[in-house]
Design a protein around this motif. Structure first.
Motif, PDB file in Angstrom:
ATOM      1  N   ASN A 106      15.229  36.162   2.515  1.00 37.44           N
ATOM      2  CA  ASN A 106      14.782  36.971   1.368  1.00 37.44           C
ATOM      3  C   ASN A 106      14.756  36.169   0.074  1.00 37.44           C
ATOM      4  N   ASN A 107      14.932  34.829   0.178  1.00 34.10           N
ATOM      5  CA  ASN A 107      14.850  33.903  -0.967  1.00 34.10           C
ATOM      6  C   ASN A 107      15.975  34.109  -1.995  1.00 34.10           C
ATOM      7  N   ALA A 108      16.969  34.962  -1.697  1.00 28.53           N
ATOM      8  CA  ALA A 108      17.987  35.293  -2.708  1.00 28.53           C
ATOM      9  C   ALA A 108      19.211  34.385  -2.610  1.00 28.53           C
ATOM     10  N   LYS A 109      19.426  33.725  -1.457  1.00 28.50           N
ATOM     11  CA  LYS A 109      20.656  32.945  -1.270  1.00 28.50           C
ATOM     12  C   LYS A 109      20.325  31.556  -0.753  1.00 28.50           C
ATOM     13  N   PHE A 110      21.168  30.610  -1.174  1.00 28.36           N
ATOM     14  CA  PHE A 110      21.014  29.226  -0.707  1.00 28.36           C
ATOM     15  C   PHE A 110      22.399  28.715  -0.331  1.00 28.36           C
ATOM     16  N   ALA A 111      22.508  28.177   0.888  1.00 27.13           N
ATOM     17  CA  ALA A 111      23.820  27.728   1.387  1.00 27.13           C
ATOM     18  C   ALA A 111      23.807  26.224   1.582  1.00 27.13           C
ATOM     19  N   VAL A 112      24.951  25.588   1.194  1.00 26.51           N
ATOM     20  CA  VAL A 112      25.131  24.133   1.366  1.00 26.51           C
ATOM     21  C   VAL A 112      26.451  23.927   2.079  1.00 26.51           C
ATOM     22  N   CYS A 113      26.422  23.072   3.120  1.00 24.13           N
ATOM     23  CA  CYS A 113      27.688  22.746   3.798  1.00 24.13           C
ATOM     24  C   CYS A 113      28.027  21.291   3.487  1.00 24.13           C
ATOM     25  N   THR A 114      29.212  21.062   2.939  1.00 24.06           N
ATOM     26  CA  THR A 114      29.600  19.714   2.505  1.00 24.06           C
ATOM     27  C   THR A 114      30.380  19.017   3.608  1.00 24.06           C
ATOM     28  N   VAL A 115      30.748  17.769   3.319  1.00 27.45           N
ATOM     29  CA  VAL A 115      31.463  16.959   4.320  1.00 27.45           C
ATOM     30  C   VAL A 115      32.856  17.553   4.612  1.00 27.45           C
ATOM     31  N   ASP A 116      33.396  18.314   3.649  1.00 24.72           N
ATOM     32  CA  ASP A 116      34.724  18.907   3.902  1.00 24.72           C
ATOM     33  C   ASP A 116      34.617  20.280   4.563  1.00 24.72           C
ATOM     34  N   ARG A 117      33.433  20.587   5.158  1.00 20.06           N
ATOM     35  CA  ARG A 117      33.232  21.757   6.013  1.00 20.06           C
ATOM     36  C   ARG A 117      33.368  23.079   5.255  1.00 20.06           C
ATOM     37  N   VAL A 118      33.036  23.062   3.949  1.00 15.75           N
ATOM     38  CA  VAL A 118      33.049  24.290   3.144  1.00 15.75           C
ATOM     39  C   VAL A 118      31.592  24.684   2.867  1.00 15.75           C
ATOM     40  N   VAL A 119      31.291  25.986   3.015  1.00 16.88           N
ATOM     41  CA  VAL A 119      29.935  26.479   2.755  1.00 16.88           C
ATOM     42  C   VAL A 119      29.906  27.042   1.334  1.00 16.88           C
ATOM     43  N   LEU A 120      29.018  26.448   0.480  1.00 12.89           N
ATOM     44  CA  LEU A 120      28.838  26.914  -0.895  1.00 12.89           C
ATOM     45  C   LEU A 120      27.595  27.799  -0.949  1.00 12.89           C
ATOM     46  N   TYR A 148      24.705  29.742  -3.320  1.00 13.62           N
ATOM     47  CA  TYR A 148      24.065  29.781  -4.631  1.00 13.62           C
ATOM     48  C   TYR A 148      23.056  30.925  -4.662  1.00 13.62           C
ATOM     49  N   ASP A 149      22.793  31.436  -5.880  1.00 16.18           N
ATOM     50  CA  ASP A 149      21.717  32.428  -5.984  1.00 16.18           C
ATOM     51  C   ASP A 149      20.382  31.708  -6.185  1.00 16.18           C
ATOM     52  N   GLU A 150      19.268  32.483  -6.306  1.00 15.87           N
ATOM     53  CA  GLU A 150      17.937  31.868  -6.346  1.00 15.87           C
ATOM     54  C   GLU A 150      17.717  31.065  -7.620  1.00 15.87           C
ATOM     55  N   HIS A 151      18.560  31.303  -8.660  1.00 10.41           N
ATOM     56  CA  HIS A 151      18.401  30.555  -9.912  1.00 10.41           C
ATOM     57  C   HIS A 151      19.227  29.269  -9.913  1.00 10.41           C
ATOM     58  N   GLY A 152      19.964  29.025  -8.820  1.00 11.13           N
ATOM     59  CA  GLY A 152      20.748  27.785  -8.723  1.00 11.13           C
ATOM     60  C   GLY A 152      22.165  27.925  -9.232  1.00 11.13           C
ATOM     61  N   GLU A 153      22.631  29.165  -9.480  1.00 13.90           N
ATOM     62  CA  GLU A 153      24.016  29.381  -9.940  1.00 13.90           C
ATOM     63  C   GLU A 153      24.913  29.557  -8.719  1.00 13.90           C
ATOM     64  N   ARG A 154      26.072  28.849  -8.738  1.00 13.12           N
ATOM     65  CA  ARG A 154      26.983  28.981  -7.600  1.00 13.12           C
ATOM     66  C   ARG A 154      27.719  30.312  -7.700  1.00 13.12           C
ATOM     67  N   ARG A 155      27.651  31.125  -6.608  1.00 13.83           N
ATOM     68  CA  ARG A 155      28.195  32.493  -6.664  1.00 13.83           C
ATOM     69  C   ARG A 155      29.352  32.725  -5.695  1.00 13.83           C
ATOM     70  N   ASP A 156      29.471  31.867  -4.656  1.00 15.56           N
ATOM     71  CA  ASP A 156      30.483  32.183  -3.626  1.00 15.56           C
ATOM     72  C   ASP A 156      30.712  30.948  -2.774  1.00 15.56           C
ATOM     73  N   LYS A 157      31.813  30.947  -2.007  1.00  9.86           N
ATOM     74  CA  LYS A 157      32.030  29.882  -1.020  1.00  9.86           C
ATOM     75  C   LYS A 157      33.001  30.387   0.036  1.00  9.86           C
ATOM     76  N   PHE A 158      32.956  29.731   1.211  1.00 11.25           N
ATOM     77  CA  PHE A 158      33.958  30.033   2.250  1.00 11.25           C
ATOM     78  C   PHE A 158      34.114  28.807   3.138  1.00 11.25           C
ATOM     79  N   SER A 159      35.297  28.705   3.739  1.00 10.47           N
ATOM     80  CA  SER A 159      35.590  27.555   4.615  1.00 10.47           C
ATOM     81  C   SER A 159      35.264  27.924   6.048  1.00 10.47           C
TER      82      SER A 159
END
Length: 1749
Positions: free
Chosen positions: A27-41, A43-54
């Protein structure tokens, strides 16, 4: 597409901290990034970080760092994330729709190896790749996983197509595999698609191709079936590193590939159909890009790096602002994002077919999107985000769009209406209509859901102005057509599409029911009409009345109320419906009865309880009653019986209400006792059927339950005894008899004797039935029964009783039948007659009373006449011979043809009085010929003539009169009648009568007398065309005399006498009319002449004014002058045209000159200012003195002309001296010159020229020379003489010119001398350029007459060496040419040699040419076809030259079919390993193996030659650069084949070697790819048959027959290879172009094979050896081991091998010894030659014990 850096979402670290994976939600509203430390960040569609989980490991005991995340994907609904880990597990986390929702694991899938990549293409389906090479599917619904396909190679990448219906996996071994869940009709293959050169870590599936890249630094675009489309090679670019990841845009038209510090962009060009590389995005210090994720709407791309950074890029081709309200972002050629700038909402507009979006418009109150591509049309609703793409061929932008309906877009184009439903990619429908007003089109798309109807889509539109069509858009068929009598100006369907309202131009409102096809006019003077939204309630205005139909099913029931203004609209909301009315300046709301509207809605929704509750609140009015009726019908259909009972109670239908009450009690009791629906109980169903009067259905329901009694009770209660008894009979009920008795008693009690009689009759009691019938007063039924029963007929009393009753009841016909049956014909006949049953009476009379027949027929006829059946009576009267009655009947029945037929049979007296009546009928029908005939038959010819006369048919009347009357009488009759007509003023009728009796002159006189000139002229034109013109003229004169000038004009002009007309008008002083006629009918100048006469008659100023008015003043002056009226001309010119006066003087002078009045003419010429004309006049008359006088006085320039004229006179008298003197006085020496030339006095001419015009002397001299030339030899001698004179005078240049002008006039020696003299003089005395010019002119002339040496010497005098050499060459003086070249200019020695060669070639002197140029000589031999001489000469040259010409000769021989001679050529000269010769060798080989007659001992030498040539070639190939090439291997195979053929021919010469020959034939089959297959199988089969191997012979010959059939058919597709499985005989062989075995031998083989197959004694298998393989096969099928072939037989060597020195060459010991033994015993020279060749080929023989002697 371009990339523009927007922002950094995650800052990079100093060291390696790889971003392992990224994903955008659907739905173009969320963007997820998984880093080397296995945490999922998140972001909203404007590029603001809104949440994370391990994330978490599969097993905590291994610790949190025991794994890496390799794949991540959002679910299609964007509420879940799937995480693929290297510790062999996939977790699915539910993240919720809002930020901050709790993260829970909702699925987990444990695997057998590490997850390497992952995609979530469709709901419940996760696709992932494993390290062990499998691609698997995890189902989140069932929580199970399964393998889609497995490979043996690590899955490095995984991607899906745009629709998510297909997947593509890349593997470590470079394999790319495609798999479809649904190929969507594309027909593309699945499975292994491509073998990429390296592991395709960067893999993207675009619209038109698959893009793959990896560590080889090459990007390859593959087509849909795996072929390479394009390659982008960066392997030589030192700045480029390996490609690590790739992503395709959501539209599939761009691909981005990540490498080191760089993003490369490829854009698909639909026009060029290729990928185009855009400028790469280079970012220093970005390091390797490890992950790419593209936003689903295509507007953003995110790149993750090795250092843990995440960069966001904007992707767009271009941006534009539309009307300052919308932003259009083109993220790809086929994808546009439309953003509302005020609300921030976005819509992604995309072409599903990948077409380029050309232009986007926002229309319809800025709610609807319209965009075009080349082949489709994109439409969308911005409010509901429903988008459509439909196929649309461009029509130049002429479409008109209507957005009045929220569900559908209406498009008009070229007379066609197309409907597109928003959200659907197919057109809803398309119809032809010219009416584009939305008020004339109504579309309803599922606006109110109804029970049992999923889809309801209907359209109403105008076919023409008076015809409405209604279409079901789902089925695409017409469900109604309404033809109306006047123009329709508004129409609309109701929301359910069952009713149509329309209004016509007369303001009449009509309702059309689509199901019943009924049309009702419901309102007049309708000014406003509208359906109430959400219901079937209708509101309309009629003048000052507001009309509301709360129940449209009863259109006659309407609620009206008065209003004082005009209805402007309807508003519904907040539980009420209001009609808005403008009353003056205010708007008043009239509230409708929401309850009644509510009822309609409740009914439509099927909520009958709600409808009942609502009706309970209303008082009983006609509208309410209609609603109760509707509800009763619907509730019965829906089996809601309590509601139906309440309805019938309300309506006062007591019986139905009571019946339903009882039914409900039964249903309720059953429901209480057994549970479930009581309405399904059989008694309830039967009672409902009874309520609908469907008693048969009720009976069936009862009988199904075996409730016979209940069925019988039902019928008894209804007094339907017959059905009751039928049920009892069918079921064998014991009370059957009782029932029958009861039924009979009931009938008697109710006095139904007829029904009782029928009952008795059916039970066989005839007497009782008759008694009852008679009692009921039905004697006819009694009679029918008696007639049918013989036993009753015997009862005389009974019959008498019945007949009396019948007669009493006047049933005479039935009484007659009964009398006839009891054989009382007299009484029967009387009864028939009384009852008018004449047919039966006549039939009876024919049998019993023949005499009575005629009387009966007449009576029958009379009866029919009384019944007014006249046409039926005719035949009966004819039968009765009553002709008069028959005729009267025929006439009365208007059966005219029948009447004529009968009349024709009567005598004249009888018929004559009837014929005129019939004739009158035909005359009234204008069938005059028939009428005439009938009048004639009736002796009434006069009536016939009158008939024709009245009809105006004078000719026929006349013709008839001529037949019956004397001509004089006829004429008198007609003329008298015509005179009568004339008196009555009926001139046309009179004319016709006169013309009929051939007296047109009387008619002409009549018309003249009455002054009807037009008719007179018409008749004259018709009957006296030769007098027409005279008549017109005569009438014209008469009319002129009478003063009727206009009419006279007409007749004069008709007589083509326009001059008479003009004169008439002139004599009457009507000049204007005269001028008009002359202009219209005269020639081009007639009107001018009339105008002139008119003017002349007026004279003076009046004439000038008239001519000016007519624009003819100048013309009149000219005309006066032309007609010698010079006085009038002078007068006109004096008054108005002074400039014309000199011209008139001149014309007057010319007139006087013609008249011979020269003195007066002279004066006029001078007045005209033309003295020269006067001079010329006198010159013409040779009055020289007068001419001289006038010229000197008035025109000095003419004096010379006078002198010249005098000189001409002197010349005519041959007085040249006087002429010369006069011309010189006139200063005209040139003329004197010309006169002398003409007279041939050239000396005088030259003298005059020299003295007076020296400048022309040279030209005159040349002319003189030309004249001399024309005179031939005599002239030439003159030229030579002249030249000598010039020479003596020292005028060398002129002398040379003169000599050169001498041409051949029969004496070539004179010409030659002159030319040489000219050359000599030029060389001696003239300057070098001139002398060079002369020599260059003379040289070719000398060569032309064969004086080559003289020409050459001249050239050499001036050092023209090349020209001298050419002269010698042309004279073929080669030695002189060579000497000159050698001594004077050695440069030309080669030139002379070349010319000499060319000369020898052209002369064909080859032997001489050999000494000069061998190659040229050889080429000449080839051209001349002297091949032997060519080869002989070439043999003396080097090896290369020899083999060039050997090859040419061989090619020539092959073309001519001389393959054997070509072979002999190579036997003689050897076979060099030149690649350009390979085709020749192959052709020789092919021709040899295909030629007939080679399977014999006699062919040995041919095969030996072929073998030796190929051996020589192979030996040469070993030493050449072609060693071990495919060509070398092919020639080695050919050598082996040739050896087998040669050995076979040798073996055929020795009886003991017969099996060896057969084995060689069999061995050759493994080489059928080089041999004609049919010939090889034939020879092998015949050889096997000859040595008794019948199994093999049968199989080989059978194969041979199959091949011959295949050759006939032109294809080998039908061959069966089963016999040759596990052998080395090839299946794929070339199809022979022709049959190699003659027809006769083919037929023999066919007969033998047929015979053997019929015997069935042979086994159809090839013989096998100890390997279990076919004995002649080199390869063992079971082991794949290849044996060496025996040099003697070609069979595999399994044991007792004799090996030769050359590797790979061996023989079977047994066969070798057998061969040696045969040579010893037979001393066969052929076999000895074979042995000798083997010794050469194999490097010697194994034993030296054999010698070749």
């Amino acid at each position: 597409m371009q990339l523009k850096h927007l922002r950094t979402l995650l800052s990079p670290q100093d060291g390696a901290a790889k971003v392992t994976c990224m994903a955008w939600s659907q739905n173009n509203a969320k963007f997820a990034v998984c880093t080397v430390d296995r945490v999922v960040l998140l972001y909203d569609e404007h590029g603001e970080r809104r949440d994370k989980f391990s994330t978490k490991p599969a097993d905590m005991k291994y610790g949190r760092k025991s794994y890496m995340v390799k794949g991540m994907a959002f679910s299609p609904d964007s509420t879940k994330i799937a995480i693929g880990q290297t510790d062999n597990i996939i977790y699915v986390y539910k993240i919720g729709e809002d930020w901050g929702d709790k993260k829970v694991i909702c699925n987990k899938f444990i695997q057998t190896s590490a997850v390497t990549c992952l995609q979530w293409p469709a709901e419940y389906i996760i696709v992932f790749g494993l390290a062990e090479g499998k691609v698997r599917l995890a189902n989140t619904k069932t929580n199970k996983s399964s393998t889609i396909y497995g490979t043996d190679s690590y899955v490095v990448s995984l991607t899906t197509n745009y629709s998510g219906k297909g997947i593509l996996s890349g593997h470590a071994d470079g394999t790319i595999v495609r798999y479809f869940f649904d190929d969507e009709g594309s027909g593309e293959s699945q499975g292994k698609l491509v073998n990429h050169p390296c592991p395709p870590y960067a893999l993207a599936w675009a619209t038109n191709s698959i893009v793959a890249a990896g560590c080889d630094r090459r990007i390859v675009a593959y087509g849909k079936e795996g072929h390479v489309l394009q390659t982008f090679d960066y392997s030589r670019d030192p700045l480029e590193r390996e490609f690590t990841t790739a992503a395709a845009s959501p539209g599939g038209q761009s691909v981005v590939l990540g490498s080191y510090d760089r993003l490369r962009v490829l854009n698909w060009s639909p026009r060029r159909n290729i990928w185009e590389e855009a400028k790469p995005k280079e970012i220093a210090n970005l390091y390797t890009i490890t992950a790419l994720a593209w936003k689903r709407d295509g507007s953003r791309l995110c790149a993750g790096t090795l250092c843990g950074g995440v960069e966001q890029f904007d992707c767009c081709l271009r941006r534009s602002i539309y009307k300052n309200k919308f932003e259009l972002t083109y993220v790809g050629p086929s994808q546009v994002i439309v953003k509302n700038l005020s609300s921030g909402t976005r819509v992604v507009l995309k072409s599903h077919y990948g077409y380029e979006v050309e232009e986007v418009k926002i229309l319809g109150k800025e709610r609807y999107l319209v965009a075009h591509t080349s082949d489709t049309l994109l439409l969308g609703d911005l409010n509901t985000n429903r988008l459509s793409e439909v196929a649309w061929q461009g029509s130049g932008g002429n479409e008109k769009y209507f957005f009045e309906n929220e569900n559908v877009c209406m498009i008009f184009n070229a007379g066609e209406l197309t409907l597109v439903e928003y959200g659907s990619n197919d057109t809803l429908g398309s119809v032809r209509t010219e009416f584009m007003n939305p008020h004339l089109i109504s579309v309803r798309i599922n606006e109110r859901r109804q029970r049992g109807m999923e889809d309801n889509k209907k359209l109403a539109y105008l076919v023409d102005i008076k015809t409405i069509a209604i279409v079901d858009l789902i089925g695409g068929y017409n469900i109604g057509t309404i033809s109306h009598e006047s123009r329709v100006d508004w129409l609309e369907l109701n929301e359910t599409g069952h009713k149509l309202l329309f209004r016509d131009r007369k303001l009449r409102l009509h309702l059309y029911d689509i199901e019943s096809c009924s049309k009702t006019m419901i309102l007049n003077f309708c000014s406003y009409v509208q359906w109430v939204p959400g219901s079937d309630v209708l509101v309309a205005q009629n003048r000052n009345n507001l009309c509301v139909w709360y129940n449209i099913e009863a259109p006659e029931r309407v609620t009206t109320s008065s209003i004082r203004g005009d209805v402007v609209g309807l508003e519904r909301g907040g539980g009420k419906t209001e009609v808005m009315v403008t009353e003056g300046v205010t708007t008043v709301a009239y509230t409708l009865d929401e309850g009644l509207i509510e009822f309609g809605t409740a009914i439509d929704d099927g909520n009958y309880t709600r409808a009942t509750a609502f009706l309970e609140t209303l008082e009983m009015t006609p509208e309410t009653e209609a609603m109760w009726k509707t509800l009763s019908k619907l509730s019965l259909e829906a089996k809601q019986l309590h509601i139906a009972e309440r309805c019938f109670s309300a309506l006062g239908h007591v019986a139905k209400a009571r019946f339903l009450h009882e039914t409900n009690e039964i249903a309720d009791q059953v429901s209480r006792e057994y549970g479930g629906e009581g309405t399904d109980f059989y008694q309830v169903r039967a009672r409902l059927a009874m309520l609908e009067k469907n008693y048969k259905l009720a009976e069936m329901i009862f009988l199904e339950q075996n409730a016979v009694e209940e069925a019988m009770d039902m019928y008894q209660e209804l007094h339907r005894w017959d059905e009751c008894i039928a049920v009892a009979e069918a079921k064998g009920h014991p009370a059957l008899e009782k029932l029958r008795r009861g039924y009979y008693q009931w009938l008697m009690d109710t006095q139904q004797e007829e029904r009782a009689g029928e009952l008795q009759e059916s039970q066989g009691d005839g007497l009782a039935a008759i008694s009852l019938y008679l009692k009921a007063g039905l004697p006819a039924k009694a009679a029918r029964l008696v007639l049918n029963r013989e036993e009753l007929l015997a009862n005389t009393e009974l019959v008498e009783h019945i007949t009396t009753a019948l007669i009493k009841g006047e049933l005479y016909e039935r009484a007659g039948d009964l009398f006839e049956k009891i054989r009382n014909p007299q009484r029967a006949l009387e009864c028939y007659c009384k009852g008018s049953a004449f047919m039966k009476a006549v039939e009876l009379a024919r049998l019993a009373f023949p005499v009575e027949v005629v009387r009966l027929e007449e009576a029958w006829g009379d009866h029919l006449v009384q019944q007014k059946q006249l046409d039926a009576a005719i035949n009966h009267y004819i039968e009765a011979r009553c002709s008069i009655k028959a005729i009267e009947a025929a006439l009365g029945a208007r059966q005219w043809k029948k009447a004529i037929y009968i009349l024709d049979l009567q005598d004249q007296n009888t018929a004559s009085k009837y014929y005129p009546r019939v004739a009158q009928h035909y005359a009234s029908l204008q069938e005059y010929e028939i009428a005439e005939e009938l009048y004639t038959k009736g002796d009434r010819t006069k009536d016939a003539i009158d008939m024709y006369t009245q009809a105006g048919r004078w000719e026929q009347a006349h013709k008839l009169a001529m037949k019956c009357m004397r001509p004089e009488d006829v004429s008198v009759l007609y003329i008298t009648q015509a005179q009568e007509m004339e008196k009555q003023g009926k001139y046309r009728e009179a004319e016709r009568l006169y013309v009929t009796v051939e007296e047109p002159d009387l008619a002409i006189t009549m018309f003249k007398k009455h002054k009807l000139y037009d008719d007179m002229i018409r008749l004259v034109g018709k009957h006296h065309p030769d007098l027409l013109s005279d008549t017109h003229l005569h009438l014209g004169k008469e009319l002129e005399a009478e003063g009727r000038l206009q009419e006279a004009e007409y007749h004069y002009l008709e007589a083509q006498e326009w001059k008479a007309t003009v004169n008439m008008y002139r004599s009457n002083g009507l000049w204007e009319e005269a001028y008009r006629v002359a202009k219209a009918h005269g020639g081009a100048n007639a009107h001018k002449h009339v105008a002139y006469l008119w003017a002349k008659s007026l004279g003076g100023e009046a004439a000038v004014r008239l001519l000016n008015k007519l624009g003819l003043l100048e013309a009149a002056v000219d005309h006066a002058a032309d007609n010698c009226s010079f006085e009038f001309a002078f007068e006109l010119s004096r008054l108005a045209l002074k400039h014309k006066t000199p011209e008139i003087h001149l014309r007057y002078a010319m007139y006087l000159e013609d008249e011979g009045k020269f003195e007066e003419a002279e004066a006029e010429f001078i007045k005209a200012g033309k003295p020269k004309e006067a001079v010329l006049m006198f010159v013409h008359n040779q009055d020289w003195e007068a001419a001289q006088r006038v010229a000197e006085a008035h025109d000095p320039d003419s004096v010379a002309e006078v002198l010249v004229g005098q000189a001409r006179g002197a010349l005519e008298e041959k007085d040249f001296q006087k002429a010369e003197g006069l011309l010189l006085r006139a200063q005209r020496p040139g003329l004197a010159l010309n006169y002398y030339k003409e007279a041939g006095l050239w000396s005088d001419a030259l003298r005059i020229c020299k003295d007076y015009v020296p400048g022309q002397l040279e030209a005159l001299q040349e002319e003189y020379e030309r004249e001399a030339t024309k005179k031939g030899a005599r002239g030439m001698e003159g030229l030579v003489e002249q030249a000598r004179q010039w020479e003596q005078a020292g005028e060398y240049s002129r002398a040379v010119d003169c000599y050169l002008k001498v041409q051949d006039a029969g004496s070539s020696s004179l010409v030659e001398k002159c030319w040489l003299k000219a050359a000599e003089l030029s060389i001696k005395f003239l300057p070098p350029p001139r002398s060079l010019e002369v020599v260059r002119a003379v040289g070719p002339q000398l060569i032309g007459i064969g004086k080559h040496s003289a020409a050459a010497e001249l050239y050499l005098n001036l050092d023209l060496v090349k020209e001298a050499i050419d002269a010698f060459i042309e004279g073929e003086e080669w030695n002189k040419a060579k000497r000159v070249a050698k001594e004077l200019d050695p440069r030309y020695e080669d030139y002379v040699d070349q010319c000499y060669k060319e000369f020898l070639k052209s002369q064909g002197k080859v032997d001489s040419l050999v000494g000069v140029d061998v190659v040229a000589a050889l080429d000449l031999y080839v051209e001349q076809g002297q091949w032997d001489k060519c080869i002989e000469t070439a043999t003396k040259q080097n090896y290369k030259i020899l083999h060039k010409y050997v090859a040419l000769y061989a090619t020539h021989l092959i073309r001519e079919g001389g393959c054997a001679q070509a072979l002999a050529l190579y036997v003689q000269h050897g076979a060099p390993a030149n690649p350009q010769n390979f085709n020749i060798y192959k052709r020789i080989f092919t021709d040899m193996v295909s030629s007939p007659g080679t399977n014999s001992a006699e062919a040995y030498h041919n095969w030996a030659d072929l073998r030796d040539v190929l051996f020589n070639l192979c030996e040469n190939l070993v030493k050449s650069s072609e060693a071990n090439s495919p060509a070398h291997e092919e020639f080695e195979t050919m050598l082996l084949i040739a050896h087998y053929y040669a050995t076979r021919s040798a073996a055929q010469s020795v009886k003991e070697l017969e099996t060896v020959a057969a084995r060689l034939s069999v061995s050759l089959l493994r080489h059928t790819q080089l041999l004609p297959a049919d010939k090889a199988f034939y020879e092998a089969g015949i050889a096997a048959k000859a040595v008794g191997w019948e199994n093999m012979a049968f199989i080989f010959l059978n194969r041979f027959l199959d091949l011959t059939d295949a050759i006939e058919e032109g294809t080998l597709d039908g061959l069966d290879h089963s016999d040759f499985q596990d052998t080395d005989i090839p299946f794929e062989v070339p199809l022979p172009a022709k049959q190699h075995v003659p027809e006769a031998q083919r037929e023999e083989v066919r007969d033998w094979v047929l015979t053997v197959s019929m015997d069935q004694r042979l086994e159809q298998v090839l013989p096998r050896d100890e390997r279990g393989a076919y004995e002649a096969s080199l390869v063992a099928a079971s082991t794949g081991v290849r044996a060496l072939p025996c040099l003697i037989t070609g069979y595999p060597i399994l044991r007792n091998k004799i090996e030769f020195k050359r590797p790979g060459k061996a023989a079977n010991k047994k066969n070798w010894n057998k061969f040696l033994m045969a040579i010893k015993t037979s001393h066969s020279p052929l076999c000895q030659d074979v042995l000798k060749f083997i010794s050469q080929w194999c490097g010697g023989l194994p034993s030296t014990s054999f010698s070749f002697q």
